[in-house]
Design a protein around this motif. Structure first.
Motif, mmCIF file in Angstrom:
data_model
loop_
_atom_site.group_PDB
_atom_site.id
_atom_site.type_symbol
_atom_site.label_atom_id
_atom_site.label_comp_id
_atom_site.label_asym_id
_atom_site.label_seq_id
_atom_site.Cartn_x
_atom_site.Cartn_y
_atom_site.Cartn_z
ATOM 1 N N GLU A 4 6.036 27.479 -33.699
ATOM 2 C CA GLU A 4 5.374 28.279 -34.719
ATOM 3 C C GLU A 4 3.860 28.101 -34.722
ATOM 4 O O GLU A 4 3.129 28.940 -35.245
ATOM 5 C CB GLU A 4 5.943 27.932 -36.103
ATOM 6 C CG GLU A 4 7.413 28.329 -36.278
ATOM 7 C CD GLU A 4 7.916 28.047 -37.677
ATOM 8 O OE1 GLU A 4 7.119 27.523 -38.494
ATOM 9 O OE2 GLU A 4 9.086 28.347 -37.968
ATOM 10 N N SER A 5 3.384 27.005 -34.150
ATOM 11 C CA SER A 5 1.939 26.750 -34.120
ATOM 12 C C SER A 5 1.261 27.378 -32.904
ATOM 13 O O SER A 5 0.047 27.275 -32.734
ATOM 14 C CB SER A 5 1.667 25.244 -34.128
ATOM 15 O OG SER A 5 2.162 24.636 -32.937
ATOM 16 N N ARG A 6 2.050 28.034 -32.049
ATOM 17 C CA ARG A 6 1.480 28.651 -30.850
ATOM 18 C C ARG A 6 0.574 29.810 -31.250
ATOM 19 O O ARG A 6 0.966 30.692 -32.005
ATOM 20 C CB ARG A 6 2.621 29.158 -29.960
ATOM 21 C CG ARG A 6 2.190 29.682 -28.588
ATOM 22 C CD ARG A 6 3.446 30.040 -27.795
ATOM 23 N NE ARG A 6 3.162 30.322 -26.408
ATOM 24 C CZ ARG A 6 3.277 31.517 -25.837
ATOM 25 N NH1 ARG A 6 3.651 32.557 -26.574
ATOM 26 N NH2 ARG A 6 3.034 31.673 -24.560
ATOM 27 N N GLN A 7 -0.649 29.808 -30.733
ATOM 28 C CA GLN A 7 -1.596 30.865 -31.076
ATOM 29 C C GLN A 7 -2.285 31.401 -29.830
ATOM 30 O O GLN A 7 -2.577 30.653 -28.902
ATOM 31 C CB GLN A 7 -2.645 30.336 -32.058
ATOM 32 C CG GLN A 7 -3.452 29.168 -31.526
ATOM 33 C CD GLN A 7 -4.553 28.733 -32.473
ATOM 34 O OE1 GLN A 7 -5.270 29.577 -33.032
ATOM 35 N NE2 GLN A 7 -4.703 27.436 -32.677
ATOM 36 N N PRO A 8 -2.536 32.714 -29.804
ATOM 37 C CA PRO A 8 -3.248 33.298 -28.654
ATOM 38 C C PRO A 8 -4.723 32.923 -28.715
ATOM 39 O O PRO A 8 -5.365 33.056 -29.763
ATOM 40 C CB PRO A 8 -3.024 34.797 -28.834
ATOM 41 C CG PRO A 8 -2.821 34.970 -30.308
ATOM 42 C CD PRO A 8 -2.135 33.729 -30.788
ATOM 43 N N VAL A 9 -5.275 32.493 -27.579
ATOM 44 C CA VAL A 9 -6.668 32.045 -27.573
ATOM 45 C C VAL A 9 -7.511 32.727 -26.503
ATOM 46 O O VAL A 9 -8.740 32.642 -26.536
ATOM 47 C CB VAL A 9 -6.766 30.512 -27.403
ATOM 48 C CG1 VAL A 9 -6.106 29.794 -28.581
ATOM 49 C CG2 VAL A 9 -6.150 30.056 -26.088
ATOM 50 N N ALA A 10 -6.892 33.403 -25.539
ATOM 51 C CA ALA A 10 -7.678 34.009 -24.460
ATOM 52 C C ALA A 10 -6.902 35.132 -23.792
ATOM 53 O O ALA A 10 -5.664 35.123 -23.775
ATOM 54 C CB ALA A 10 -8.058 32.953 -23.420
ATOM 55 N N PHE A 11 -7.644 36.086 -23.255
ATOM 56 C CA PHE A 11 -7.035 37.098 -22.387
ATOM 57 C C PHE A 11 -7.982 37.422 -21.244
ATOM 58 O O PHE A 11 -9.193 37.254 -21.351
ATOM 59 C CB PHE A 11 -6.648 38.371 -23.140
ATOM 60 C CG PHE A 11 -7.773 39.083 -23.845
ATOM 61 C CD1 PHE A 11 -8.849 39.648 -23.152
ATOM 62 C CD2 PHE A 11 -7.776 39.211 -25.228
ATOM 63 C CE1 PHE A 11 -9.873 40.314 -23.800
ATOM 64 C CE2 PHE A 11 -8.810 39.873 -25.893
ATOM 65 C CZ PHE A 11 -9.853 40.417 -25.163
ATOM 66 N N PHE A 12 -7.405 37.872 -20.145
ATOM 67 C CA PHE A 12 -8.166 38.352 -19.001
ATOM 68 C C PHE A 12 -7.392 39.548 -18.459
ATOM 69 O O PHE A 12 -6.297 39.393 -17.915
ATOM 70 C CB PHE A 12 -8.293 37.258 -17.945
ATOM 71 C CG PHE A 12 -9.198 37.622 -16.776
ATOM 72 C CD1 PHE A 12 -10.115 38.645 -16.858
ATOM 73 C CD2 PHE A 12 -9.125 36.903 -15.586
ATOM 74 C CE1 PHE A 12 -10.946 38.966 -15.799
ATOM 75 C CE2 PHE A 12 -9.957 37.206 -14.519
ATOM 76 C CZ PHE A 12 -10.866 38.246 -14.620
ATOM 77 N N ILE A 13 -7.936 40.744 -18.678
ATOM 78 C CA ILE A 13 -7.227 41.964 -18.310
ATOM 79 C C ILE A 13 -7.863 42.580 -17.070
ATOM 80 O O ILE A 13 -9.054 42.915 -17.068
ATOM 81 C CB ILE A 13 -7.220 42.969 -19.478
ATOM 82 C CG1 ILE A 13 -6.441 42.363 -20.658
ATOM 83 C CG2 ILE A 13 -6.603 44.297 -19.053
ATOM 84 C CD1 ILE A 13 -6.380 43.244 -21.877
ATOM 85 N N MET A 14 -7.072 42.686 -16.030
ATOM 86 C CA MET A 14 -7.494 43.324 -14.792
ATOM 87 C C MET A 14 -6.572 44.502 -14.515
ATOM 88 O O MET A 14 -5.420 44.530 -14.963
ATOM 89 C CB MET A 14 -7.428 42.331 -13.623
ATOM 90 C CG MET A 14 -8.326 41.125 -13.763
ATOM 91 S SD MET A 14 -8.080 39.903 -12.422
ATOM 92 C CE MET A 14 -6.559 39.087 -12.976
#
Length: 402
Positions: A271-281
């Motif tokens: 439940e503590s998992r959080q999105p912190v980054a993305f790299f879209i190609m």
């Protein structure tokens, strides 16, 4: 020479599209934009900036023999005006012209006068009457390379036209080229300290990095919206991204999307998992569109599909990259950047991509410029977004550094 407003005249609209076809017919690097990508900009029914009170006009310039020798558009974007209260700035773009400075200046004069009549004090260009990721900037370096999808490829002689007229460098947009394969990244200059920090994050069980799955787009859209809002919205002065808008964007990309080119980074578990980054190609779409001659009719769609299936491109381009502020400077940036090249084999099949271009990195974005160089990226193309102040005695200021 005669300046003619295009308006809704079908023949003039077609001529607006055909002029660059003639101008660049002997240039092997020019790729014809899709006709509809240009037309949508000027269509009040499809460009929402008109609904927001935006205004736009476009002209053709004809010589004494009635031949078209130039084209240009000018526009007022009410959304960007809100950020330019101290100096109302309009836009001009879609500039094409024969090698004749007098003709070029006549087109630029038309833009200046039209914008001044609407209370503008400056004009920026060449830019788009729309988002910055399309038709933005004048090419000043990289004339020997094909343009990425949506990026302008323009004549070298346009540069002195703009600078002689009095436009000044407001900001530059750099395109960085780098290898995708892991061993080539190192050979091409990726710094060891970058690799070490990235590897430490990749080995840390508190972090996970994964490519998207198309059957879970709503989940990734929500994660994208959260990261974008934290990482970019305030810096760029744009509204917060919503999950619905992010999902709409992803659905539009879905037909050309490659799952293992779009990466997300997470911190924590359960439940503590959080999105912190993305790299879209994405695959570099112009490598397909250059075969359709500007038209995505039935023949164009079949041609596009043929090349996508049987002659896939080996070139990808970076669309957008982001790390939430609380996790910046910890190695997340480099970790997500090498997550893909360090996992080259998928289901026993080596991926098709060998080259990557990081597209549209403004020189005002010092952090991204530095990061691109640390990865071993080399500038392969440069565009300049110019600005012209109507009051020639007023102090000129470049774009603020972020």
């Amino acid at each position: 020479m005669q300046l003619i407003e295009v308006g809704q005249d079908a023949a003039l609209r077609t001529e607006f599209l055909q002029l660059p076809v003639r101008l660049y017919k002997n240039d092997p690097c020019w790729i014809r934009p899709l006709d509809d990508d240009i037309e949508i900009v000027f269509d009040p029914k499809r460009n929402k900036l008109f609904e927001a009170g935006g205004e736009c006009i476009r002209w053709l310039l004809k010589d004494e023999a009635g031949q078209t020798v130039g084209r240009v558009a000018a526009f007022v974007n009410q959304k960007t005006l809100k950020a330019e209260k101290d100096q109302p700035t309009g836009g001009m773009g879609f500039f094409e012209c024969i090698d004749d400075q007098a003709a070029a200046f006549q087109l630029l004069d038309a833009c200046r006068d039209w914008l001044a009549q609407r209370g503008m004090e400056a004009m920026e260009g060449p830019i788009n009457f729309g988002d910055r990721d399309r038709w933005w900037g004048l090419l000043v370096e990289g004339f020997d390379k094909e343009p990425n999808y949506g990026m302008p490829y323009t004549k070298a002689y346009y540069v002195p036209f703009f600078e002689n007229y009095g436009f000044r460098d407001y900001f530059q947009q750099h395109t960085f080229s780098l290898a995708i394969h892991y061993d080539e990244l190192m050979a091409n200059g990726m710094q060891q300290k970058v690799l070490d920090r990235a590897q430490a994050i990749l080995d840390n069980p508190e972090y996970t990095f994964e490519h998207i799955q198309k059957n879970k787009l709503p989940q990734y859209a929500a994660d994208f919206a959260e990261i974008y809002t934290k990482a970019w919205a305030k810096i760029l002065g744009t509204p917060d991204m919503t999950a619905d808008k992010a999902l709409s964007l992803m659905n539009k990309m879905k037909p050309v999307m490659e799952e293992n080119l779009i990466w997300f980074g997470y911190h924590g578990t359960g439940e503590s998992r959080q999105p912190v980054a993305f790299f879209i190609m994405l695959p570099e779409l112009n490598q397909y569109f250059k075969h359709v001659n500007g038209k995505m009719d039935l023949r164009g769609k079949l041609t596009f599909l043929y090349h996508k299936l049987f002659k896939p491109t080996n070139k990808a381009f970076g669309l957008i990259f982001g790390v939430v502020p609380d996790f910046q400077g910890k190695g997340i940036e480099s970790a997500i950047a090498i997550a893909y090249p360090s996992r080259e084999v998928w289901g026993g099949k080596k991926h098709q991509f060998s080259a990557l271009e990081l597209n549209w990195i403004g020189d005002f974005n010092v952090r991204m410029i530095r990061f691109s160089k640390m990865l071993g990226g080399k500038i392969s193309k440069r565009h300049i977004t110019y600005r012209y102040l109507f009051d020639r005695t007023k102090e000129f200021k470049r774009h603020r550094v972020i």
